[in-house]
Write a protein that holds these residues in place. Structure first.
Motif, PDB file in Angstrom:
ATOM      1  N   SER A 102     -48.235 -45.908 -76.124  1.00  0.00           N
ATOM      2  CA  SER A 102     -49.200 -45.290 -75.208  1.00  0.00           C
ATOM      3  C   SER A 102     -48.698 -45.400 -73.777  1.00  0.00           C
ATOM      4  CB  SER A 102     -50.569 -45.964 -75.324  1.00  0.00           C
ATOM      5  OG  SER A 102     -51.423 -45.540 -74.275  1.00  0.00           O
ATOM      6  N   ASP A 145     -49.425 -38.796 -73.817  1.00  0.00           N
ATOM      7  CA  ASP A 145     -49.634 -40.246 -73.920  1.00  0.00           C
ATOM      8  C   ASP A 145     -48.890 -40.877 -75.090  1.00  0.00           C
ATOM      9  OD1 ASP A 145     -50.968 -42.816 -73.401  1.00  0.00           O
ATOM     10  OD2 ASP A 145     -52.081 -42.384 -75.245  1.00  0.00           O
ATOM     11  N   GLY A 146     -48.880 -40.218 -76.244  1.00  0.00           N
ATOM     12  CA  GLY A 146     -48.335 -40.833 -77.461  1.00  0.00           C
ATOM     13  C   GLY A 146     -46.873 -40.509 -77.692  1.00  0.00           C
ATOM     14  N   SER A 177     -51.137 -37.422 -79.787  1.00  0.00           N
ATOM     15  CA  SER A 177     -52.073 -37.634 -78.684  1.00  0.00           C
ATOM     16  C   SER A 177     -52.342 -36.343 -77.942  1.00  0.00           C
ATOM     17  CB  SER A 177     -51.517 -38.665 -77.698  1.00  0.00           C
ATOM     18  OG  SER A 177     -52.387 -38.809 -76.591  1.00  0.00           O
ATOM     19  N   ARG A 179     -53.886 -36.829 -74.855  1.00  0.00           N
ATOM     20  CA  ARG A 179     -54.133 -37.396 -73.523  1.00  0.00           C
ATOM     21  C   ARG A 179     -52.907 -37.117 -72.647  1.00  0.00           C
ATOM     22  NH1 ARG A 179     -55.553 -43.534 -74.495  1.00  0.00           N
ATOM     23  NH2 ARG A 179     -56.446 -43.453 -72.393  1.00  0.00           N
TER      24      ARG A 179
END
Length: 419
Positions: A102, A145-146, A177, A179
């Motif tokens: 993350s 994010d990932g 992700s 994000r």
């Protein structure tokens, strides 16, 4: 002892190469491995995302030590799973693996413990992104994010391009992700700094510089890495002291304070500008292709080093390194990192008889005693010699002689250092 390396890339072939030199080794396994690891270890053709199957093979072959190469099983908790089964395993646990799993966790950790890094903002909608982008100058860095197999970071020359990339991530471009981080672009020269840590103490385990771009002179699309060299020439003693005092030690201490004690390889991707290092990202394992150059230069016993890390028994001795620098050049399938063809036969491969020059396999497969390409990045020509130019010339010479229909590689790896 019986040792198993988990993974199938060039990094894992390089780890097997180094482990094979240990007097402590009885039998070496690689899970699932590739055509190169098959030459020096026993490949176990197992889906490494199926932890139960992995455990069954470990018990069946009486494996004493497991070394996890890639990030995905670490992020998914393979260390926790195997430790619960009383298996000795090397790598960070699931909580600690968030450092790579993350980017938002990593950036928040940097902020909390005052670790120098790029200014950033997390955005959750296009409207929020439009407002946030007003506070950033071009070029702008957009990150998922990932984990995204090296494709989750883009450097955008315009805010319009940044918005386009943000829309893609928010709409699920990456399954890991949706994000998004918007980050300032850092100027300088990139370098990699590696330590092995037991959660409290650490040892420096090499420096390197890699080339991410597909094209000559570091142009074109980002990749997982098209080549690397070691040691890094921009990490001198004063810079190294700053890296340790401002980045590495605060991270190890901070992770312990967060209840995420970190054990394993900690790989800091750095930007260095005018002697000042800033953290770009953390990886929770050896880099690929950086691992290849480090394993050719490391003179210590890798099994001893890993055992002492697991048992928290580091001494004060510095690791021993070859004085000769090392270069690795990645040969990829033409078209990588976009569309490319697999299963092209590879002929005239050298026999890897010299310790100072090796062709490490990354994306290869063996069928009917023939070797075929089986991925984007396929081979790593890795050579350690008296100077970088000599090493690079030899690495290119090895690749030039290999017969393979759609091979592609850069001829200018370590061009800045040679210049």
């Amino acid at each position: 002892m019986n040792v198993c390396v988990i993974g199938s890339g060039g990094r894992e072939h390089a780890l097997c190469f180094k482990l094979k030199q240990s007097l402590k080794l009885k039998k070496l396994y690689c899970m699932p491995g590739n055509a190169g690891t098959e030459e020096i270890s026993t490949n176990l053709n197992i889906d490494i995302s199926n932890f139960e199957k992995v455990y069954e093979k470990i018990k069946e072959h009486q494996i004493d030590l497991v070394i996890v190469g890639p990030e995905i099983p670490l992020v998914h908790g393979i260390v926790d799973f195997l430790e619960d089964k009383k298996i000795r395993v090397f790598g960070p646990n699931k909580k600690a693996a968030q450092l790579e799993g993350s980017k938002i966790f990593m950036k928040d950790m940097c902020k909390k413990f005052s670790i120098p890094s790029a200014k950033f903002c997390e955005v959750r909608s296009i409207q929020e992104a439009e407002e946030t982008l007003k506070n950033f100058q071009e070029p702008i860095v957009v990150k998922s994010d990932g984990l995204a197999a090296g494709k989750g970071v883009t450097i955008c020359e315009t805010k319009e391009k940044a918005l386009e990339d943000i829309k893609g991530i928010l709409s699920g471009k990456f399954s890991t992700s949706s994000r998004v981080i918007i980050e300032e672009f850092l100027k300088g020269e990139e370098a990699s700094y590696f330590v092995i840590t037991d959660g409290k103490n650490f040892k420096q385990i090499g420096t390197a510089q890699d080339h991410k771009r597909i094209g000559e002179n570091d142009t074109g699309l980002n990749t997982g890495g098209m080549g690397a060299y070691s040691p890094s020439l921009i990490i001198d003693k004063p810079v190294e002291e700053k890296i340790i005092n401002k980045i590495i030690q605060p991270t190890i201490q901070g992770m312990a304070k967060l209840g995420c004690k970190y054990k394993g390889i900690l790989y800091a991707g750095l930007m260095i500008d005018n002697g000042e290092p800033k953290l770009i990202e953390y990886n929770i394992r050896f880099g690929d292709p950086e691992c290849q150059v480090l394993m050719l230069r490391l003179e210590d016993d890798l099994i001893d080093l890993i055992q002492n890390c697991i048992d928290e028994k580091f001494n004060n001795n510095e690791l021993k390194w070859s004085k000769n620098p090392c270069v690795t050049i990645v040969a990829a399938s033409k078209g990588y990192p976009e569309k490319f063809e697999k299963l092209k036969e590879i002929k005239n491969l050298p026999k890897n008889e010299k310790k100072y020059e090796q062709i490490f396999h990354a994306g290869t497969i063996k069928k009917d005693e023939k070797i075929f390409s089986n991925g984007g990045r396929v081979l790593n020509s890795t050579v350690s010699m008296k100077d970088l130019r000599t090493a690079r010339d030899r690495a290119l010479d090895l690749l030039d002689k290999i017969e393979w229909e759609n091979k592609y590689y850069r001829r200018d790896i370590c061009w800045r250092a040679i210049k």
